[in-house]
Design a protein around this motif. Sequence first.
Motif, PDB file in Angstrom:
ATOM      1  N   HIS B 509      12.558  21.958  38.254  1.00 18.33           N
ATOM      2  CA  HIS B 509      12.671  22.731  40.560  1.00 18.33           C
ATOM      3  C   HIS B 509      12.744  23.963  40.117  1.00 18.33           C
ATOM      4  CE1 HIS B 509      16.119  19.914  41.509  1.00 18.33           C
ATOM      5  NE2 HIS B 509      14.674  19.589  41.947  1.00 18.33           N
ATOM      6  N   SER B 510      12.892  25.395  40.023  1.00 20.32           N
ATOM      7  CA  SER B 510      12.827  26.422  39.631  1.00 20.32           C
ATOM      8  C   SER B 510      13.845  26.965  39.331  1.00 20.32           C
ATOM      9  CB  SER B 510      12.729  27.030  41.047  1.00 20.32           C
ATOM     10  OG  SER B 510      10.956  26.777  41.923  1.00 20.32           O
ATOM     11  N   VAL B 511      14.871  27.006  38.295  1.00 18.63           N
ATOM     12  CA  VAL B 511      15.805  27.871  37.781  1.00 18.63           C
ATOM     13  C   VAL B 511      15.762  29.320  37.350  1.00 18.63           C
ATOM     14  CG1 VAL B 511      17.272  27.234  36.491  1.00 18.63           C
ATOM     15  CG2 VAL B 511      16.426  25.491  37.469  1.00 18.63           C
ATOM     16  N   GLY B 512      17.023  29.990  37.849  1.00 25.69           N
ATOM     17  CA  GLY B 512      17.153  31.093  37.296  1.00 25.69           C
ATOM     18  C   GLY B 512      18.061  31.560  36.959  1.00 25.69           C
ATOM     19  N   ILE B 513      18.970  32.956  36.217  1.00 22.85           N
ATOM     20  CA  ILE B 513      20.120  33.607  36.378  1.00 22.85           C
ATOM     21  C   ILE B 513      20.292  34.321  37.435  1.00 22.85           C
ATOM     22  CG2 ILE B 513      21.663  34.409  34.560  1.00 22.85           C
ATOM     23  CD1 ILE B 513      20.660  31.636  33.275  1.00 22.85           C
ATOM     24  N   VAL B 514      21.632  34.636  37.668  1.00 21.48           N
ATOM     25  CA  VAL B 514      22.316  35.440  38.334  1.00 21.48           C
ATOM     26  C   VAL B 514      23.401  35.915  36.938  1.00 21.48           C
ATOM     27  CG1 VAL B 514      23.745  36.553  40.343  1.00 21.48           C
ATOM     28  CG2 VAL B 514      21.377  34.273  40.069  1.00 21.48           C
ATOM     29  N   GLY B 515      23.257  37.157  36.973  1.00 23.04           N
ATOM     30  CA  GLY B 515      24.596  37.880  36.262  1.00 23.04           C
ATOM     31  C   GLY B 515      25.124  38.690  37.517  1.00 23.04           C
ATOM     32  N   LEU B 516      26.860  38.736  36.718  1.00 25.01           N
ATOM     33  CA  LEU B 516      27.763  40.146  36.924  1.00 25.01           C
ATOM     34  C   LEU B 516      27.979  40.424  35.780  1.00 25.01           C
ATOM     35  CD1 LEU B 516      28.301  40.482  40.012  1.00 25.01           C
ATOM     36  CD2 LEU B 516      30.474  39.640  39.059  1.00 25.01           C
ATOM     37  N   VAL B 517      27.799  42.847  36.389  1.00 26.28           N
ATOM     38  CA  VAL B 517      28.883  42.653  35.198  1.00 26.28           C
ATOM     39  C   VAL B 517      29.636  43.568  36.069  1.00 26.28           C
ATOM     40  CG1 VAL B 517      28.444  45.405  33.856  1.00 26.28           C
ATOM     41  CG2 VAL B 517      26.264  43.419  33.652  1.00 26.28           C
ATOM     42  N   TYR B 518      30.551  43.515  35.652  1.00 24.01           N
ATOM     43  CA  TYR B 518      31.540  44.032  36.184  1.00 24.01           C
ATOM     44  C   TYR B 518      33.176  44.657  35.539  1.00 24.01           C
ATOM     45  CZ  TYR B 518      34.471  40.020  34.173  1.00 24.01           C
ATOM     46  OH  TYR B 518      35.194  39.172  33.155  1.00 24.01           O
ATOM     47  N   ASP B 519      33.850  45.533  36.485  1.00 23.78           N
ATOM     48  CA  ASP B 519      34.326  46.570  35.986  1.00 23.78           C
ATOM     49  C   ASP B 519      35.629  46.137  35.823  1.00 23.78           C
ATOM     50  OD1 ASP B 519      36.596  48.824  35.280  1.00 23.78           O
ATOM     51  OD2 ASP B 519      35.643  49.850  36.867  1.00 23.78           O
ATOM     52  N   HIS B 520      36.406  45.451  34.194  1.00 25.36           N
ATOM     53  CA  HIS B 520      36.924  45.060  34.480  1.00 25.36           C
ATOM     54  C   HIS B 520      38.907  45.542  34.867  1.00 25.36           C
ATOM     55  CE1 HIS B 520      39.497  40.808  32.491  1.00 25.36           C
ATOM     56  NE2 HIS B 520      38.993  41.174  31.363  1.00 25.36           N
ATOM     57  N   ARG B 521      38.759  46.319  35.177  1.00 27.91           N
ATOM     58  CA  ARG B 521      39.972  47.505  35.288  1.00 27.91           C
ATOM     59  C   ARG B 521      39.964  46.540  36.859  1.00 27.91           C
ATOM     60  NH1 ARG B 521      38.819  52.943  36.149  1.00 27.91           N
ATOM     61  NH2 ARG B 521      36.514  52.205  36.972  1.00 27.91           N
ATOM     62  N   ALA B 522      38.993  46.337  37.716  1.00 32.53           N
ATOM     63  CA  ALA B 522      39.458  46.181  38.940  1.00 32.53           C
ATOM     64  C   ALA B 522      39.432  44.588  38.956  1.00 32.53           C
ATOM     65  CB  ALA B 522      38.068  46.499  39.660  1.00 32.53           C
ATOM     66  N   PHE B 523      39.233  43.208  38.433  1.00 30.61           N
ATOM     67  CA  PHE B 523      39.048  42.525  38.374  1.00 30.61           C
ATOM     68  C   PHE B 523      39.342  41.354  36.597  1.00 30.61           C
ATOM     69  CE2 PHE B 523      35.443  43.272  40.347  1.00 30.61           C
ATOM     70  CZ  PHE B 523      34.552  41.841  39.989  1.00 30.61           C
ATOM     71  N   ASP B 524      39.456  40.332  37.072  1.00 28.75           N
ATOM     72  CA  ASP B 524      38.808  40.016  35.784  1.00 28.75           C
ATOM     73  C   ASP B 524      38.090  38.824  35.568  1.00 28.75           C
ATOM     74  OD1 ASP B 524      41.830  41.239  34.453  1.00 28.75           O
ATOM     75  OD2 ASP B 524      42.636  39.616  36.120  1.00 28.75           O
ATOM     76  N   GLY B 525      37.978  38.196  34.684  1.00 24.74           N
ATOM     77  CA  GLY B 525      36.608  37.136  34.129  1.00 24.74           C
ATOM     78  C   GLY B 525      36.398  35.429  35.379  1.00 24.74           C
ATOM     79  N   ALA B 526      37.967  35.280  35.599  1.00 24.02           N
ATOM     80  CA  ALA B 526      38.623  34.359  36.470  1.00 24.02           C
ATOM     81  C   ALA B 526      37.313  34.223  37.966  1.00 24.02           C
ATOM     82  CB  ALA B 526      39.410  33.158  36.651  1.00 24.02           C
ATOM     83  N   THR B 527      37.947  36.066  38.694  1.00 26.80           N
ATOM     84  CA  THR B 527      37.622  36.423  39.695  1.00 26.80           C
ATOM     85  C   THR B 527      35.686  36.576  39.994  1.00 26.80           C
ATOM     86  OG1 THR B 527      39.283  37.534  39.933  1.00 26.80           O
ATOM     87  CG2 THR B 527      37.554  38.090  40.868  1.00 26.80           C
ATOM     88  N   ALA B 528      35.294  37.027  39.126  1.00 26.20           N
ATOM     89  CA  ALA B 528      33.856  37.327  38.655  1.00 26.20           C
ATOM     90  C   ALA B 528      33.367  35.665  37.937  1.00 26.20           C
ATOM     91  CB  ALA B 528      33.486  37.888  37.037  1.00 26.20           C
ATOM     92  N   SER B 529      33.461  34.882  37.587  1.00 23.84           N
ATOM     93  CA  SER B 529      33.354  33.482  37.802  1.00 23.84           C
ATOM     94  C   SER B 529      33.629  32.132  39.252  1.00 23.84           C
ATOM     95  CB  SER B 529      34.029  32.785  36.386  1.00 23.84           C
ATOM     96  OG  SER B 529      33.620  33.364  35.239  1.00 23.84           O
ATOM     97  N   ARG B 530      34.303  32.742  39.425  1.00 20.94           N
ATOM     98  CA  ARG B 530      34.246  32.463  40.864  1.00 20.94           C
ATOM     99  C   ARG B 530      33.687  32.880  41.751  1.00 20.94           C
ATOM    100  NH1 ARG B 530      40.384  31.943  40.487  1.00 20.94           N
ATOM    101  NH2 ARG B 530      41.116  29.909  39.535  1.00 20.94           N
ATOM    102  N   PHE B 531      33.204  34.098  42.307  1.00 21.36           N
ATOM    103  CA  PHE B 531      32.136  34.621  42.850  1.00 21.36           C
ATOM    104  C   PHE B 531      30.831  34.390  42.825  1.00 21.36           C
ATOM    105  CE2 PHE B 531      29.570  38.487  43.102  1.00 21.36           C
ATOM    106  CZ  PHE B 531      29.280  38.426  44.358  1.00 21.36           C
ATOM    107  N   LEU B 532      30.710  33.977  41.018  1.00 21.05           N
ATOM    108  CA  LEU B 532      28.988  33.855  41.022  1.00 21.05           C
ATOM    109  C   LEU B 532      28.691  32.450  41.181  1.00 21.05           C
ATOM    110  CD1 LEU B 532      28.275  35.606  37.744  1.00 21.05           C
ATOM    111  CD2 LEU B 532      27.378  35.823  39.644  1.00 21.05           C
ATOM    112  N   LEU B 533      29.937  31.646  41.239  1.00 16.68           N
ATOM    113  CA  LEU B 533      30.022  30.596  41.896  1.00 16.68           C
ATOM    114  C   LEU B 533      29.125  30.071  43.385  1.00 16.68           C
ATOM    115  CD1 LEU B 533      30.005  27.944  39.720  1.00 16.68           C
ATOM    116  CD2 LEU B 533      32.949  27.493  40.644  1.00 16.68           C
TER     117      LEU B 533
END
Lengths: 329, 549
Positions: B509-533
């Motif tokens: 399959h065609s596969v690739g990485i989608v990354g997110l750099v976020y400002d940890h002041r604004a939200f936390d890792g759980a939000t970032a991961s759920r957003f990417l999911l």
Amino acid sequence: MQTEAKDTYTYLDAVAVALDSEMERDENVFLIGEDVGQFGGAFKVTSGFLDKYGPRRVVDTPIAETGVTGLAAGAALVGLRPVVEFQFADFISCAFDPIVNVLSRHHWRTGDPMPVTMRAPFGSRLRAGPTHSQSVESYFAHVPGIKIVMPGTAADAAGLLIASIRDNNPVLFLENKYLYRRLTTPAPLSLEPIEIGRAHVVTEGTDVTVVTYSAGVHQAVDAAEQLAGDGISVEVIDLRTVVPMDAETVFASVRKTSRAVVLHEAAEHLGMGAEIAAQIQREAFWHLDQPVERIAARNTPVPTSPPLEDAVVPQPAEIVETIRKVATA
Amino acid sequence: MSDVFVTMPKLGETVTEGTIGSWLKNVGDEVAFDDPLFEVSTDKVDSEIPSPCDGVILEILVPAGETVPIGTELVRIGAPGSTPTEAPAATPPAEAEEPDTEHQPGQPAMAEGAGIVHDITMPKLGETVTEGTVGSWLKNVGDEVAFDDPLFEVSTDKVDSEIPSPYDGVILEILVPAGETVPIGTVVARVGEPGATPSSSGEVAPTAPRAASGSGAPTTAPTATPPAVPGKNYSPIVRRLAAENGIDLATLTGTGAGGRIRREDVVAAIEQRPAGAAPATPATAATPAARPPAQPAAGMGPQTGVPAVPGVPDDRDRVEKLSRMRLAIAAGMVQSLQIAPQVWTSIEVDYENVEIARRKHKDAFRAATGASLSYLTFVARATCEALLKFPAVNSSIDVPNQTQTFHPYVNLGIAVDLDEKGLLVPVVRDADQLNLKGLGIRIKGQADKTRTGKLGPDEFKGSTFTITNVGPFQSYASAPIINQPNVAIMCTDGVARKPVAVGDTIAIHSVGIVGLVYDHRAFDGATASRFLLEVRDIIQTRDWSADLG
């Protein structure tokens, strides 16, 4: 014999010369242990002693450390000054009971002297595996009543062994077997006793104090030379005896440098470094610029495999970088 | 202040009376807070009793040797001669609402029948905590409280705690209402002795012996220990040398890890001080190590003012002036890293579902729109949807003003490379209202206009979220810097054909990485991961052909 006059003396020679001189000087001194007679000792320290002093003063025994140590205690009670040899410090655990329950506290129960010297080669870096590489000082440092001497140089080995034999307390004399044939000191070898409980400032420095003993002294001096090239001034203290410990020399140094690293090849967990660090923070707290750092073996038995042993026992790069970090961070 | 009566204290749970062993002060003596006043013997303990305030001994009511019940008045203490109406140092905000009867002269020392009145102060709930908020009162004025009963709840920036009563007694006054934030040490309530009655029901007591505490600040015993500096951790020797030599550590630049102030930094500061300024005690360890000059601390000035780290010149080098765009990018990047703690997270996306749609529609799409049906279009479409589901990711944050602004629309910034001469981020406004086709057209349109210089300055403003698409260059996984004032930036990395497990079989399959750099002041890792999911799931499961059909 190892005791003939030489141009240079190895650590091992120095031990033999000291033993020989004390046996010549005092007929109450005798050797006892496995293979100390006919075989001349596991590391040939007492080679030739049986011929010179005869079987009453160089006593070969069965493999029975408990009995040998108990016999030495009894001999001391009737006025002799036994020197017990353990082939490897690893086997001293067999004699734990007579050491802890008899040697260490007999004087405290009766007031009698207990002049037993226990010699034991210890330490790692010889690819000798988990049961021939142990550092045992912490087991016995916790037991009040036993002096623990751990010379790091050939000259100290001679002077401190003589002092140990003449001491009326039980003394555990731990010889670093890695140093046996790697270290030499030029003649003449001094046979003056060296006071037990006096540290030696090996190199003076201003940025960080390294407190160590036995083989660690050489690792620390090597690191200090390397770091001097980077403008970091390291003071190396050789404790020489861990019980009693010359804490004042350590405190004075830390008050000067405000940083301390303790280095030993025994496991870190509850090793001497823990005690030394605790004493430093109590006595020199307002002089400290960094937490006291420890460099010690990982908390595993010493592996036989060379790369694994190197991973467990402190190596030069780790020592240099740890000292550098404490000195500059 | 009004006079204070000191009573026989309760020195044990079951103790009912005490004997005055001896008086340590005489009538007329000046006393300071905490000075021993007298010795007490009970059947359990002997103790020295300290003065609850500064003042003058006006009257001794029970002579030495006498045994009296707990609570008996023993001594009357008046105000220090010179400052009879000294105001407390830390005034709680509630103060303004109190009846201004507090400092009236001639008031009795205690709330009527209250005996000793204890101040309850805002406790220090952490090393670096300077103030606390009264969350709620768990007792009311007039309530009986026992030692250790919860009195009130406190919230600080570190913890929430229930504060227990240090005394048995009765709540006489509540001085700081729930919800108010006051400095550490502020008196928040007063507790009288058991059986005491507040002077007027439910109202604040008008006769509070404020001077009994001397000051609102917590009183600490004098000590030789150099003071800790709130908010900053210094090593013991640094604290000691600074205290002994009068060095203000806030003025020093540290040369240790992370700018830590080392012993050498303090010693250098002592030595550089003008002659005559040195106090009595000289520095003990004078070892000014020869070290490179200190780098300016981060945040000392605008990023453009930070001097370069000198390199080693070489004749073959070529020096060029920086373009305005390069300078602007440099300033933006440094500023972003300075203000935002940035965290990178990423997810692997299987583009097979996208490939099916692309194979089927890309020629028609190009013919109809002039744009290629790129992976970016699909990712951007999925991102717009996910952003509306995760408003924190599509927000802006203003910590100094303590606000976070949520944007119920997506102005999508798209990073556009100008042939390696620079980088601009045009904005696709209201991108969330565009379908896949519309988004593809607008992204291409804004990018083309950017490259040809046809976009006005306003077209680069107002983004709420940014995507940088380095995938065409086959990057594996990238961590870009947030485009301010966004709180996150997405990076779409290279898509490659790879073996993947589909059920129990292996497919390519065609596969690739989608990354997110976020400002940890604004939200936390759980939000970032759920957003990417969420983004991944949309990409992988949406029927894109329906969107394109």
